[in-house]
Design a protein around this motif. Structure first.
Motif, PDB file in Angstrom:
ATOM      1  N   ARG A 209       1.655   1.123   7.902  1.00 12.75           N
ATOM      2  CA  ARG A 209       0.484   1.572   7.065  1.00 12.75           C
ATOM      3  C   ARG A 209      -0.132   0.655   6.304  1.00 12.75           C
ATOM      4  O   ARG A 209       0.486  -0.207   5.681  1.00 12.75           O
ATOM      5  CB  ARG A 209       0.991   2.994   6.399  1.00 12.75           C
ATOM      6  N   TYR A 210      -1.400   0.543   6.334  1.00 10.85           N
ATOM      7  CA  TYR A 210      -2.060  -0.758   5.511  1.00 10.85           C
ATOM      8  C   TYR A 210      -3.120   0.092   4.678  1.00 10.85           C
ATOM      9  O   TYR A 210      -3.959   0.937   4.806  1.00 10.85           O
ATOM     10  CB  TYR A 210      -2.916  -1.297   6.553  1.00 10.85           C
ATOM     11  N   LEU A 211      -2.662  -0.196   3.512  1.00 12.54           N
ATOM     12  CA  LEU A 211      -3.564   0.444   2.106  1.00 12.54           C
ATOM     13  C   LEU A 211      -4.030  -0.769   1.459  1.00 12.54           C
ATOM     14  O   LEU A 211      -3.406  -1.573   0.772  1.00 12.54           O
ATOM     15  CB  LEU A 211      -2.412   1.519   1.118  1.00 12.54           C
ATOM     16  N   ARG A 212      -5.451  -0.861   1.682  1.00 13.00           N
ATOM     17  CA  ARG A 212      -6.121  -1.948   0.965  1.00 13.00           C
ATOM     18  C   ARG A 212      -5.442  -3.282   1.313  1.00 13.00           C
ATOM     19  O   ARG A 212      -5.440  -3.547   2.336  1.00 13.00           O
ATOM     20  CB  ARG A 212      -5.978  -1.771  -0.716  1.00 13.00           C
ATOM     21  N   ASN A 213      -4.637  -4.153   0.329  1.00 13.28           N
ATOM     22  CA  ASN A 213      -4.075  -5.306   0.602  1.00 13.28           C
ATOM     23  C   ASN A 213      -2.616  -5.132   0.730  1.00 13.28           C
ATOM     24  O   ASN A 213      -1.977  -6.148   0.874  1.00 13.28           O
ATOM     25  CB  ASN A 213      -4.507  -6.379  -0.373  1.00 13.28           C
ATOM     26  N   ARG A 214      -2.131  -4.045   1.289  1.00 14.10           N
ATOM     27  CA  ARG A 214      -0.670  -3.755   1.159  1.00 14.10           C
ATOM     28  C   ARG A 214      -0.291  -3.180   2.434  1.00 14.10           C
ATOM     29  O   ARG A 214      -1.111  -2.578   2.893  1.00 14.10           O
ATOM     30  CB  ARG A 214      -0.338  -2.827  -0.114  1.00 14.10           C
ATOM     31  N   LYS A 215       0.828  -3.710   2.997  1.00 10.20           N
ATOM     32  CA  LYS A 215       1.302  -3.303   4.032  1.00 10.20           C
ATOM     33  C   LYS A 215       2.585  -2.534   4.004  1.00 10.20           C
ATOM     34  O   LYS A 215       3.465  -2.898   3.258  1.00 10.20           O
ATOM     35  CB  LYS A 215       1.615  -4.354   5.224  1.00 10.20           C
TER      36      LYS A 215
END
Length: 228
Positions: A209-215
């Motif tokens: 899952r990709y949340l903004r700049n976070r994987k």
């Protein structure tokens, strides 16, 4: 190399559950084919010496308490810290239940009298596909990086081919469409090995899952390798 009961329960939600007696009947048919494959020991190189690995197929209902404990102990040594971190300290009792699933076929690996690893496999319906599911592929640390894991995966490919060329098996159970397994997302070595052998992340696997700049990585991936 990464399958405990908690994971398998999630994975089994993808399986079309067969009656236990049907699982056992297909397991017995699979065992007969697997047993016929291992006439000679496997050979690998260890410390510049040729080492013979004896492979002993056994049905789950013939697995002794001592053998079960050996297998569980190896899972603990290889993955115990990850198991505890992800699933809690009581994972072993659930794992034992999964290791006794009807229809499982074990391949116990020994060098002379030394236990060096095991595989457990089973024919299942996974996401509407009839596949050989690799529940476990565990190798003792001192016997890694010798090509044993690669050789064992190659043998499992050949077993699928043997199954699919056996009219007695396929007329009753159908062909195996490929192989499948579960791998912890944190197990980079295992993922590298499986990808190098043609496995890919299944469409029904948990995904990154990709949340903004976070994987965000899932706890595990389901991998598949198609054969037909």
């Amino acid at each position: 190399m990464d399958w405990i009961y908690s994971i398998s329960q999630l994975v089994k939600s993808e399986f079309q559950k067969m009656p236990e007696d049907q699982e056992q009947i297909e397991g017995e048919a699979l065992y007969k084919i697997v047993r016929s494959f291992f006439d000679e020991p496997l050979t690998v190189q260890k410390d510049q010496k040729t080492v013979e690995i004896q492979t002993s197929p056994i049905l789950v209902d013939k697995l002794t308490t001592i053998q079960l404990r050996q297998c569980l102990s190896l899972v603990d040594k290889n993955l115990g810290e990850t198991m505890t971190l992800v699933y809690g300290k009581d994972w072993k009792s659930d794992k034992v239940e999964e290791m006794r699933d009807p229809g499982l076929v074990y391949l116990l690996l020994h060098h002379d009298t030394e236990f060096v690893g095991f595989i457990s496999i089973k024919a299942v319906e996974d996401n509407e596909s009839h596949v050989l599911y690799i529940y476990e592929l565990q190798i003792v640390r001192n016997y890694r990086r010798m090509g044993l894991g690669s050789k064992l995966l190659g043998i499992l490919d050949q077993i699928v081919e043997l199954v699919n060329s056996d009219p007695a098996y396929t007329s009753k159970f159908g062909k195996l469409e490929g192989l499948s397994l579960t791998v912890f997302s944190s197990n980079e070595g295992a993922k590298k090995l499986y990808f190098s052998k043609g496995y890919r992340i299944a469409s029904h696997s948990p995904a990154v899952r990709y949340l903004r700049n976070r994987k965000i990585q899932p706890d595990y991936f389901i991998l598949v390798k198609n054969k037909i």
